[in-house]
Design an enzyme around this catalytic site. Structure first.
Site, PDB file in Angstrom:
ATOM      1  N   THR A   9       7.813  25.986 -20.275  1.00 16.02           N
ATOM      2  CA  THR A   9       7.884  25.333 -21.591  1.00 16.02           C
ATOM      3  C   THR A   9       7.876  23.812 -21.482  1.00 16.02           C
ATOM      4  O   THR A   9       7.857  23.124 -22.492  1.00 16.02           O
ATOM      5  CB  THR A   9       9.186  25.748 -22.312  1.00 16.02           C
ATOM      6  OG1 THR A   9      10.278  25.490 -21.411  1.00 16.02           O
ATOM      7  CG2 THR A   9       9.169  27.212 -22.702  1.00 16.02           C
ATOM      8  N   ARG A  37      17.770  28.855 -22.754  1.00 17.35           N
ATOM      9  CA  ARG A  37      17.544  28.297 -24.104  1.00 17.35           C
ATOM     10  C   ARG A  37      16.233  28.776 -24.699  1.00 17.35           C
ATOM     11  O   ARG A  37      16.100  28.959 -25.897  1.00 17.35           O
ATOM     12  CB  ARG A  37      17.501  26.756 -24.047  1.00 17.35           C
ATOM     13  CG  ARG A  37      18.781  26.069 -23.745  1.00 17.35           C
ATOM     14  CD  ARG A  37      18.571  24.553 -23.700  1.00 17.35           C
ATOM     15  NE  ARG A  37      17.712  24.109 -22.586  1.00 17.35           N
ATOM     16  CZ  ARG A  37      18.126  23.881 -21.354  1.00 17.35           C
ATOM     17  NH1 ARG A  37      19.395  24.030 -21.063  1.00 17.35           N
ATOM     18  NH2 ARG A  37      17.301  23.492 -20.391  1.00 17.35           N
ATOM     19  N   ARG A  97      10.340  18.176  -0.903  1.00 17.43           N
ATOM     20  CA  ARG A  97       9.177  17.424  -0.400  1.00 17.43           C
ATOM     21  C   ARG A  97       9.337  16.827   0.990  1.00 17.43           C
ATOM     22  O   ARG A  97       8.400  16.803   1.768  1.00 17.43           O
ATOM     23  CB  ARG A  97       8.846  16.280  -1.367  1.00 17.43           C
ATOM     24  CG  ARG A  97       8.267  16.754  -2.670  1.00 17.43           C
ATOM     25  CD  ARG A  97       7.909  15.571  -3.545  1.00 17.43           C
ATOM     26  NE  ARG A  97       7.613  15.994  -4.903  1.00 17.43           N
ATOM     27  CZ  ARG A  97       7.914  15.287  -5.987  1.00 17.43           C
ATOM     28  NH1 ARG A  97       8.494  14.097  -5.872  1.00 17.43           N
ATOM     29  NH2 ARG A  97       7.619  15.749  -7.170  1.00 17.43           N
ATOM     30  N   CYS A 126       4.171  12.228  -8.836  1.00 24.35           N
ATOM     31  CA  CYS A 126       2.941  11.912  -9.582  1.00 24.35           C
ATOM     32  C   CYS A 126       2.341  10.554  -9.213  1.00 24.35           C
ATOM     33  O   CYS A 126       1.120  10.435  -9.029  1.00 24.35           O
ATOM     34  CB  CYS A 126       3.195  11.996 -11.078  1.00 24.35           C
ATOM     35  SG  CYS A 126       4.784  11.333 -11.608  1.00 24.35           S
ATOM     36  N   GLN A 153       4.314   3.197 -15.363  1.00 25.42           N
ATOM     37  CA  GLN A 153       4.341   4.653 -15.493  1.00 25.42           C
ATOM     38  C   GLN A 153       4.653   5.107 -16.916  1.00 25.42           C
ATOM     39  O   GLN A 153       5.534   4.557 -17.586  1.00 25.42           O
ATOM     40  CB  GLN A 153       5.369   5.236 -14.510  1.00 25.42           C
ATOM     41  CG  GLN A 153       4.998   4.949 -13.065  1.00 25.42           C
ATOM     42  CD  GLN A 153       5.941   5.540 -12.037  1.00 25.42           C
ATOM     43  OE1 GLN A 153       6.252   4.891 -11.056  1.00 25.42           O
ATOM     44  NE2 GLN A 153       6.390   6.761 -12.227  1.00 25.42           N
ATOM     45  N   SER A 156       5.674  10.469 -20.240  1.00 27.99           N
ATOM     46  CA  SER A 156       5.573  11.912 -19.985  1.00 27.99           C
ATOM     47  C   SER A 156       5.942  12.237 -18.541  1.00 27.99           C
ATOM     48  O   SER A 156       6.252  13.385 -18.223  1.00 27.99           O
ATOM     49  CB  SER A 156       4.183  12.454 -20.333  1.00 27.99           C
ATOM     50  OG  SER A 156       3.210  11.834 -19.531  1.00 27.99           O
ATOM     51  N   GLY A 157       5.939  11.235 -17.672  1.00 32.30           N
ATOM     52  CA  GLY A 157       6.401  11.420 -16.296  1.00 32.30           C
ATOM     53  C   GLY A 157       7.869  11.799 -16.226  1.00 32.30           C
ATOM     54  O   GLY A 157       8.333  12.344 -15.227  1.00 32.30           O
ATOM     55  N   LYS A 212      10.573   7.564  -3.074  1.00 28.44           N
ATOM     56  CA  LYS A 212       9.619   8.677  -2.958  1.00 28.44           C
ATOM     57  C   LYS A 212       8.241   8.136  -2.614  1.00 28.44           C
ATOM     58  O   LYS A 212       7.549   8.680  -1.753  1.00 28.44           O
ATOM     59  CB  LYS A 212       9.532   9.441  -4.285  1.00 28.44           C
ATOM     60  CG  LYS A 212      10.698  10.344  -4.579  1.00 28.44           C
ATOM     61  CD  LYS A 212      10.422  11.052  -5.904  1.00 28.44           C
ATOM     62  CE  LYS A 212      11.703  11.459  -6.587  1.00 28.44           C
ATOM     63  NZ  LYS A 212      11.487  11.941  -7.949  1.00 28.44           N
ATOM     64  N   HIS A 241      -0.278   7.247 -15.419  1.00 30.43           N
ATOM     65  CA  HIS A 241       0.362   6.174 -14.679  1.00 30.43           C
ATOM     66  C   HIS A 241      -0.730   5.211 -14.196  1.00 30.43           C
ATOM     67  O   HIS A 241      -1.790   5.647 -13.726  1.00 30.43           O
ATOM     68  CB  HIS A 241       1.094   6.713 -13.452  1.00 30.43           C
ATOM     69  CG  HIS A 241       2.266   7.594 -13.759  1.00 30.43           C
ATOM     70  ND1 HIS A 241       2.871   7.646 -15.001  1.00 30.43           N
ATOM     71  CD2 HIS A 241       2.970   8.437 -12.955  1.00 30.43           C
ATOM     72  CE1 HIS A 241       3.889   8.494 -14.949  1.00 30.43           C
ATOM     73  NE2 HIS A 241       3.969   8.993 -13.725  1.00 30.43           N
ATOM     74  N   ASN A 314      -0.674  11.705 -15.068  1.00 35.57           N
ATOM     75  CA  ASN A 314       0.475  12.172 -14.284  1.00 35.57           C
ATOM     76  C   ASN A 314       0.768  13.652 -14.473  1.00 35.57           C
ATOM     77  O   ASN A 314       1.323  14.300 -13.584  1.00 35.57           O
ATOM     78  CB  ASN A 314       1.723  11.358 -14.638  1.00 35.57           C
ATOM     79  CG  ASN A 314       1.965  11.279 -16.137  1.00 35.57           C
ATOM     80  OD1 ASN A 314       1.194  10.612 -16.843  1.00 35.57           O
ATOM     81  ND2 ASN A 314       2.991  11.934 -16.630  1.00 35.57           N
TER      82      ASN A 314
HETATM   83  N1  LIG Z   1       6.247  14.905 -15.842  1.00 40.89           N
HETATM   84  C1  LIG Z   1       5.514  14.573 -14.786  1.00 40.89           C
HETATM   85  O1  LIG Z   1       4.566  13.778 -14.864  1.00 40.89           O
HETATM   86  C2  LIG Z   1       5.846  15.149 -13.439  1.00 40.89           C
HETATM   87  C3  LIG Z   1       4.964  14.910 -12.408  1.00 40.89           C
HETATM   88  C4  LIG Z   1       5.224  15.457 -11.154  1.00 40.89           C
HETATM   89  C5  LIG Z   1       6.351  16.225 -10.989  1.00 40.89           C
HETATM   90  N2  LIG Z   1       7.204  16.433 -12.017  1.00 40.89           N
HETATM   91  C6  LIG Z   1       8.373  17.285 -11.774  1.00 40.89           C
HETATM   92  O2  LIG Z   1       8.180  18.526 -12.433  1.00 40.89           O
HETATM   93  C7  LIG Z   1       9.433  19.051 -12.882  1.00 40.89           C
HETATM   94  C8  LIG Z   1       9.368  19.328 -14.385  1.00 40.89           C
HETATM   95  O3  LIG Z   1       9.133  18.101 -15.057  1.00 40.89           O
HETATM   96  P1  LIG Z   1       8.737  18.037 -16.605  1.00 40.89           P
HETATM   97  O4  LIG Z   1       8.328  16.630 -16.815  1.00 40.89           O
HETATM   98  O5  LIG Z   1       7.795  19.140 -16.970  1.00 40.89           O
HETATM   99  O6  LIG Z   1      10.167  18.305 -17.297  1.00 40.89           O
HETATM  100  P2  LIG Z   1      10.486  18.932 -18.750  1.00 40.89           P
HETATM  101  O7  LIG Z   1       9.420  18.628 -19.727  1.00 40.89           O
HETATM  102  O8  LIG Z   1      11.880  18.476 -19.045  1.00 40.89           O
HETATM  103  O9  LIG Z   1      10.497  20.525 -18.490  1.00 40.89           O
HETATM  104  C9  LIG Z   1      11.488  21.159 -17.720  1.00 40.89           C
HETATM  105  C10 LIG Z   1      11.216  22.648 -17.655  1.00 40.89           C
HETATM  106  O10 LIG Z   1      12.194  23.259 -16.792  1.00 40.89           O
HETATM  107  C11 LIG Z   1      12.840  24.318 -17.501  1.00 40.89           C
HETATM  108  N3  LIG Z   1      14.229  24.469 -17.066  1.00 40.89           N
HETATM  109  C12 LIG Z   1      15.226  23.590 -17.166  1.00 40.89           C
HETATM  110  N4  LIG Z   1      16.368  24.124 -16.670  1.00 40.89           N
HETATM  111  C13 LIG Z   1      16.056  25.363 -16.252  1.00 40.89           C
HETATM  112  C14 LIG Z   1      16.805  26.426 -15.667  1.00 40.89           C
HETATM  113  N5  LIG Z   1      18.099  26.301 -15.394  1.00 40.89           N
HETATM  114  N6  LIG Z   1      16.165  27.580 -15.370  1.00 40.89           N
HETATM  115  C15 LIG Z   1      14.848  27.728 -15.636  1.00 40.89           C
HETATM  116  N7  LIG Z   1      14.078  26.757 -16.200  1.00 40.89           N
HETATM  117  C16 LIG Z   1      14.690  25.579 -16.499  1.00 40.89           C
HETATM  118  C17 LIG Z   1      12.777  23.879 -18.952  1.00 40.89           C
HETATM  119  O11 LIG Z   1      12.982  24.991 -19.799  1.00 40.89           O
HETATM  120  P3  LIG Z   1      13.570  24.832 -21.300  1.00 40.89           P
HETATM  121  O12 LIG Z   1      12.402  24.450 -22.162  1.00 40.89           O
HETATM  122  O13 LIG Z   1      14.088  26.189 -21.581  1.00 40.89           O
HETATM  123  O14 LIG Z   1      14.632  23.793 -21.239  1.00 40.89           O
HETATM  124  C18 LIG Z   1      11.337  23.357 -19.001  1.00 40.89           C
HETATM  125  O15 LIG Z   1      10.425  24.436 -19.049  1.00 40.89           O
HETATM  126  C19 LIG Z   1      10.489  18.014 -12.472  1.00 40.89           C
HETATM  127  O16 LIG Z   1      11.033  18.398 -11.240  1.00 40.89           O
HETATM  128  C20 LIG Z   1       9.685  16.753 -12.324  1.00 40.89           C
HETATM  129  O17 LIG Z   1      10.274  15.838 -11.437  1.00 40.89           O
HETATM  130  C21 LIG Z   1       6.984  15.927 -13.250  1.00 40.89           C
END
Ligand SMILES: NC(=O)c1ccc[n+]([C@@H]2O[C@H](COP(=O)([O-])OP(=O)(O)OC[C@H]3O[C@@H](n4cnc5c(N)ncnc54)[C@H](OP(=O)(O)O)[C@@H]3O)[C@@H](O)[C@H]2O)c1
Length: 342
Positions: A9, A37, A97, A126, A153, A156-157, A212, A241, A314
């Protein structure tokens, strides 16, 4: 092939699902996981909807592949369990990582690192990902001695909540309402520039994001001798980014040679006619898988230094697209199995 998408999600997880569909990823079944949730929520998956599942021991059996984008603590706890249950995990969080036994892989840069995996594969950060795609051909041709990153950056990151925070603050400023208090960032992000991406820990004067970029770049390029410094900055942009990269090569490299190397590199598109206003823009990279590179120019302060401007989406190449590319490589090379553990 049975595939789990964990964090389905979120900003990255929902993009993973979109990229899998675009690339016709050969999954017979996809199961979407998120937190309690979201359990029971429906996610549009083309002909049918996916019902979001909570993570429980009973639900994680029988997967070939698990694509994780749910944050470090979820990956710490659940990625090894999926691997023990027979899936190969591609993890977007930073948790695994830098572990020696976990390959950190950019599809166009070091795909051979997948060969020795033990059930867990890490997707790079990213901002590091897009930089590595651009730096790889230069490193191969002329050797990198020193690299200085300055990033710009997008929100959305940080995830979905940060996108909403920028939106709400921008609207409040434009409509002259009182600003809602920041909850994601330490300061107002709308119409502002924050010289902090992620956290300062243990008295370090570099942020975790900057650490990182330094550590992951050396691991991906498999060269601990490269001197690297990073300054990571958050800007009020929704997606992509942008990075200024100042690099010093070991061998001489002209701007023309550099542009030729980049133009021939997989995953890179050179846009470099600044006199005509042509250079990579965040809004042009958004929604694209290629890393855009331009403003290639000599650093007048050093004969073996060049400057580049590197822009990437990103959520796509910086996260989801690379994760799906790694999944394709694992499947295509017969590197999925149901018995290995980390
Ligand atoms: N955003 C980027 O550009 C980017 C790039 C590279 C890597 N990342 C990495 O990718 C990961 C996700 O980032 P995001 O930006 O997509 O974050 P996000 O939009 O906050 O999404 C987080 C996701 O994790 C789920 N989640 C949270 N707690 C959980 C739990 N206890 N059990 C199962 N699912 C859980 C959330 O579900 P709910 O909707 O139910 O809360 C949601 O689906 C992070 O580790 C981040 O560092 C992000």
């Amino acid at each position: 092939m049975r595939v789990a998408v964990v964090g389905a999600t979120g900003a990255v997880g929902s993009t993973v699902l979109g990229v899998m569909r675009e690339r016709a990823f050969p999954a017979e079944e996809v199961v979407a996981f998120a937190s309690r949730r979201s359990a029971g929520r429906s996610i549009d998956w083309g002909e049918r909807d996916l019902e979001v599942q909570p993570l429980t021991e009973g639900e994680i059996q029988g997967f070939d592949l698990a694509l994780f984008s749910a944050g470090g603590s979820v990956s710490e706890q659940w990625a090894p369990r999926f691997a023990e249950a027979g899936a190969v995990v591609v993890d977007n969080s930073s948790f695994w990582r830098m572990h020696d036994e976990v390959p950190l892989v950019v599809a166009e840069v070091n795909p051979e690192a997948l060969d020795g995996h033990r059930g867990l594969v890490a997707n790079p950060n990213c901002s590091t990902m897009q930089a590595a795609v651009a730096l790889k051909p230069i490193h191969d041709a002329a050797g990198l001695e020193r690299v200085i990153f300055s990033t710009y950056q997008s929100v959305s990151g940080t995830g979905q909540r940060a996108v909403e925070e920028l939106h709400d603050q921008a609207l409040a400023v434009l409509e002259a309402h009182e600003l809602p208090a920041p909850t994601v960032y330490a300061h107002q992000i709308a119409f502002n520039v924050l010289p902090q991406v992620e956290h300062f820990v243990d008295g370090d004067d570099y942020t975790t994001e900057e650490r990182k970029m330094m550590g992951e770049t050396r691991k991906i390029l498999d060269d601990q001798s490269i001197g690297i410094s990073a300054t990571c900055v958050r800007v009020p942009v929704y997606t992509s980014h942008s990075e200024s990269i100042n690099l010093q090569t070991r061998e001489p490299l002209s701007c023309e040679q550099c542009r030729e190397l980049l133009a021939a590199a997989p995953g890179v598109r050179v846009i470099d006619d600044p006199g005509e206003g042509l250079y990579p823009l965040a809004i042009d990279a958004a929604g694209q898988d290629e890393v855009l590179v331009g403003r290639v120019r000599r650093d007048p302060s050093h004969e073996r230094c060049l400057n580049l401007w590197v822009v990437g989406d990103n959520l796509r190449k910086g996260a989801a697209t690379n994760a799906v590319q790694l999944a394709e490589l694992l499947a295509g090379r017969g590197l999925l199995f149901r018995s290995a553990t980390v």
